[in-house]
Design a protein around this motif. Structure first.
Motif, PDB file in Angstrom:
ATOM      1  N   MET A   1      13.068   6.357 -19.791  1.00 23.58           N
ATOM      2  CA  MET A   1      13.195   4.950 -19.375  1.00 23.58           C
ATOM      3  C   MET A   1      12.218   4.618 -18.264  1.00 23.58           C
ATOM      4  O   MET A   1      11.637   3.557 -18.222  1.00 23.58           O
ATOM      5  CB  MET A   1      14.627   4.668 -18.894  1.00 23.58           C
ATOM      6  N   GLU A   2      12.039   5.576 -17.349  1.00 20.51           N
ATOM      7  CA  GLU A   2      11.121   5.336 -16.240  1.00 20.51           C
ATOM      8  C   GLU A   2       9.699   5.183 -16.738  1.00 20.51           C
ATOM      9  O   GLU A   2       8.940   4.346 -16.251  1.00 20.51           O
ATOM     10  CB  GLU A   2      11.220   6.492 -15.241  1.00 20.51           C
ATOM     11  N   HIS A   3       9.356   5.989 -17.766  1.00 16.08           N
ATOM     12  CA  HIS A   3       8.005   5.909 -18.316  1.00 16.08           C
ATOM     13  C   HIS A   3       7.755   4.533 -18.942  1.00 16.08           C
ATOM     14  O   HIS A   3       6.711   3.929 -18.751  1.00 16.08           O
ATOM     15  CB  HIS A   3       7.805   7.013 -19.350  1.00 16.08           C
ATOM     16  N   LYS A   4       8.792   4.022 -19.665  1.00 12.91           N
ATOM     17  CA  LYS A   4       8.660   2.713 -20.307  1.00 12.91           C
ATOM     18  C   LYS A   4       8.487   1.616 -19.269  1.00 12.91           C
ATOM     19  O   LYS A   4       7.698   0.703 -19.439  1.00 12.91           O
ATOM     20  CB  LYS A   4       9.877   2.424 -21.175  1.00 12.91           C
ATOM     21  N   SER A   5       9.227   1.737 -18.164  1.00 14.30           N
ATOM     22  CA  SER A   5       9.125   0.726 -17.114  1.00 14.30           C
ATOM     23  C   SER A   5       7.744   0.723 -16.502  1.00 14.30           C
ATOM     24  O   SER A   5       7.154  -0.325 -16.256  1.00 14.30           O
ATOM     25  CB  SER A   5      10.186   1.000 -16.027  1.00 14.30           C
ATOM     26  N   THR A   6       7.203   1.948 -16.275  1.00 13.33           N
ATOM     27  CA  THR A   6       5.869   2.048 -15.691  1.00 13.33           C
ATOM     28  C   THR A   6       4.831   1.445 -16.624  1.00 13.33           C
ATOM     29  O   THR A   6       3.932   0.720 -16.205  1.00 13.33           O
ATOM     30  CB  THR A   6       5.521   3.531 -15.406  1.00 13.33           C
ATOM     31  N   THR A   7       4.990   1.762 -17.938  1.00 16.92           N
ATOM     32  CA  THR A   7       4.058   1.218 -18.911  1.00 16.92           C
ATOM     33  C   THR A   7       4.118  -0.301 -18.928  1.00 16.92           C
ATOM     34  O   THR A   7       3.103  -0.989 -18.982  1.00 16.92           O
ATOM     35  CB  THR A   7       4.375   1.767 -20.318  1.00 16.92           C
ATOM     36  N   SER A   8       5.354  -0.836 -18.870  1.00 13.25           N
ATOM     37  CA  SER A   8       5.517  -2.280 -18.855  1.00 13.25           C
ATOM     38  C   SER A   8       4.858  -2.883 -17.636  1.00 13.25           C
ATOM     39  O   SER A   8       4.184  -3.907 -17.727  1.00 13.25           O
ATOM     40  CB  SER A   8       7.010  -2.628 -18.885  1.00 13.25           C
ATOM     41  N   ASP A   9       5.040  -2.250 -16.492  1.00 12.17           N
ATOM     42  CA  ASP A   9       4.417  -2.731 -15.261  1.00 12.17           C
ATOM     43  C   ASP A   9       2.899  -2.714 -15.384  1.00 12.17           C
ATOM     44  O   ASP A   9       2.220  -3.626 -14.910  1.00 12.17           O
ATOM     45  CB  ASP A   9       4.850  -1.878 -14.067  1.00 12.17           C
ATOM     46  N   ARG A  10       2.380  -1.658 -16.010  1.00 10.77           N
ATOM     47  CA  ARG A  10       0.933  -1.570 -16.192  1.00 10.77           C
ATOM     48  C   ARG A  10       0.434  -2.683 -17.105  1.00 10.77           C
ATOM     49  O   ARG A  10      -0.617  -3.279 -16.870  1.00 10.77           O
ATOM     50  CB  ARG A  10       0.557  -0.211 -16.779  1.00 10.77           C
ATOM     51  N   HIS A  11       1.189  -2.972 -18.154  1.00 10.38           N
ATOM     52  CA  HIS A  11       0.796  -4.036 -19.074  1.00 10.38           C
ATOM     53  C   HIS A  11       0.782  -5.388 -18.358  1.00 10.38           C
ATOM     54  O   HIS A  11      -0.131  -6.197 -18.553  1.00 10.38           O
ATOM     55  CB  HIS A  11       1.766  -4.085 -20.261  1.00 10.38           C
ATOM     56  N   ILE A  12       1.797  -5.612 -17.543  1.00 15.12           N
ATOM     57  CA  ILE A  12       1.870  -6.880 -16.812  1.00 15.12           C
ATOM     58  C   ILE A  12       0.726  -6.988 -15.810  1.00 15.12           C
ATOM     59  O   ILE A  12       0.100  -8.046 -15.676  1.00 15.12           O
ATOM     60  CB  ILE A  12       3.233  -7.014 -16.098  1.00 15.12           C
ATOM     61  N   SER A  13       0.435  -5.880 -15.121  1.00 20.43           N
ATOM     62  CA  SER A  13      -0.671  -5.877 -14.162  1.00 20.43           C
ATOM     63  C   SER A  13      -1.990  -6.167 -14.860  1.00 20.43           C
ATOM     64  O   SER A  13      -2.834  -6.912 -14.355  1.00 20.43           O
ATOM     65  CB  SER A  13      -0.736  -4.530 -13.437  1.00 20.43           C
ATOM     66  N   LEU A  14      -2.174  -5.559 -16.048  1.00 17.68           N
ATOM     67  CA  LEU A  14      -3.394  -5.801 -16.821  1.00 17.68           C
ATOM     68  C   LEU A  14      -3.471  -7.260 -17.246  1.00 17.68           C
ATOM     69  O   LEU A  14      -4.544  -7.886 -17.162  1.00 17.68           O
ATOM     70  CB  LEU A  14      -3.425  -4.900 -18.055  1.00 17.68           C
TER      71      LEU A  14
END
Length: 408
Positions: A1-14
């Motif tokens: 779950m933590e990995h998915k959240s980080t990925t989501s954050d990265r997508h939003i930042s991008l």
């Protein structure tokens, strides 16, 4: 779950970075004509006594393109997706700017700026819509603030490039920046809200839905609150050489420099407006504060007889600061309507405000002809400010509003 959240954050930042860089290029290309107006028109053979009128002709063609492009890209943003609009709009205005570097007559110049205007109309609305639908309702104001802050620095880049190179090279640079940005677009993703409207086959981008009495009144009010901002930039600052002569300035006022300082002010103003809106949990109160401030500083400017160029540049910065609510204004428009109309509204509203420079300029010229340039500016300032304040009073506060809904 933590990995998915980080990925989501990265997508939003991008997504925020891509939207911000897109707006950077958008502002560069939108303002480059105002910055190189005199140099480029002289170079293609326009005499000195026609520079203002021919410049207004080219600018009005560009703004007309923005009006038409706002409708085109806004509807497409709801019908085929926000990301596709980002790609299409950037490609069109980048190509137009490269062609613009080859023009040699006033009518070709005006036509290419018209095409560029159509392209420029899609960038901001699609970017703000994506961010509004992707970030949390409590924090989306920060995302749009970052887009505006980075974006308006495109004006600074336009000024620096125009000083280092000829006006033709300045247009080539704008086009090259846009094509380079297309590579970054490859990492963007579509809004989940939009995908849901596709999945349930909801009506999307239907202009007729805007023309219910309540929706259309709200739509016009969204446009009305932004009119003073573009009047300050498009008339008071862009025509600063002419205002300088009327004010008996000690030296020529340079529009290119003024635009650069004004947009630095707008960038800082957007930070202040965004942070205050988050702290006060109100966007309406912030726009009220900034609108009243812009009236006060504009009155000071129009009374600055004998102003020096150095003092004017400082004043241009303060004027820009006073209208630094662009991101807040566009966010309000985005938050007023459901997902199946949001791109249409968020794209058309800022472009109708930009495009309103056409009737504003015509009305301004009418008053200049019957009075003088200073009196005409006063009339337009008070008229547009009154209209903006009335419009602001008629719309609802939307800070923290859940945007996952449809217009029926």
């Amino acid at each position: 779950m933590e990995h998915k959240s980080t990925t989501s954050d990265r997508h939003i930042s991008l997504l925020i970075l891509v939207a911000a860089l897109g707006y950077f290029v958008d502002i560069y290309d939108l303002l480059i004509f105002s910055i190189v107006r005199i140099e480029s028109l002289k170079d293609i053979g326009i005499p000195d006594d026609q520079l203002r009128h021919k410049g207004e002709y080219v600018m009005n063609m560009q703004m007309t393109g923005l009006l038409l492009g706002g409708l085109l890209w806004g509807i497409l943003g709801d019908k085929v997706g926000r990301v596709k609009v980002l790609f299409g709009s950037i490609f069109l205005y980048s190509l137009a700017n490269i062609i613009n570097g080859f023009v040699n007559d006033i009518h070709s110049y005006a036509f290419i700026r018209f095409i560029a205007g159509i392209g420029l109309a899609g960038e901001l609305g699609a970017g703000i819509t994506l961010i509004s639908e992707t970030m949390s309702k409590e924090k989306r104001g920060y995302g749009t603030m970052i887009v505006a802050v980075i974006g308006v620095l495109g004006a600074v880049a336009a000024k620096l490039v125009s000083e280092a190179y000829t006006w033709r090279i300045a247009y080539f640079v704008g086009g090259a920046l846009g094509f380079a940005l297309l590579l970054f677009r490859l990492g963007t993703f579509e809004s989940g809200f939009y995908k849901n409207t596709v999945a349930i086959q909801a009506k999307r981008g239907n202009l007729r839905m805007l023309f219910s009495r309540q929706r259309f009144a709200k739509y016009l009010c969204c446009i009305g609150i932004g009119l003073p901002l573009w009047f300050v930039v498009g008339i008071l600052i862009a025509l600063s050489p002419e205002f300088g002569r009327a004010l008996k300035a000690t030296g020529p006022l340079k529009a290119g420099e003024a635009i650069m300082y004004a947009y630095i002010g707008i960038s800082i103003g957007d930070i202040i407006a965004g942070l205050l809106a988050q702290r006060l949990k109100s966007r309406k109160r912030i726009i009220l504060l900034f609108t009243l401030s812009s009236v006060v500083i504009s009155i000071y400017y129009l009374n600055s007889t004998g102003i020096t160029p150095e003092r004017f540049n400082i004043l241009a910065f303060v004027m820009g600061l006073s209208v630094g609510y662009w991101a807040t204004f566009v966010t309000i428009a985005s938050e007023q309507f459901g997902t199946n109309l949001r791109a249409t509204v968020t794209t058309t509203v800022p472009n109708f405000v930009r495009g309103a420079l056409v009737p504003i300029t015509l009305l301004f010229e009418y008053f200049v002809h019957h009075f003088n340039i200073i009196t005409a500016a006063y009339i337009m300032l008070f008229f547009l400010a009154t209209l903006a304040l009335f419009s602001l009073s008629r719309i609802k506060e939307t800070f923290g509003k859940d945007l996952n809904y449809l217009e029926e």
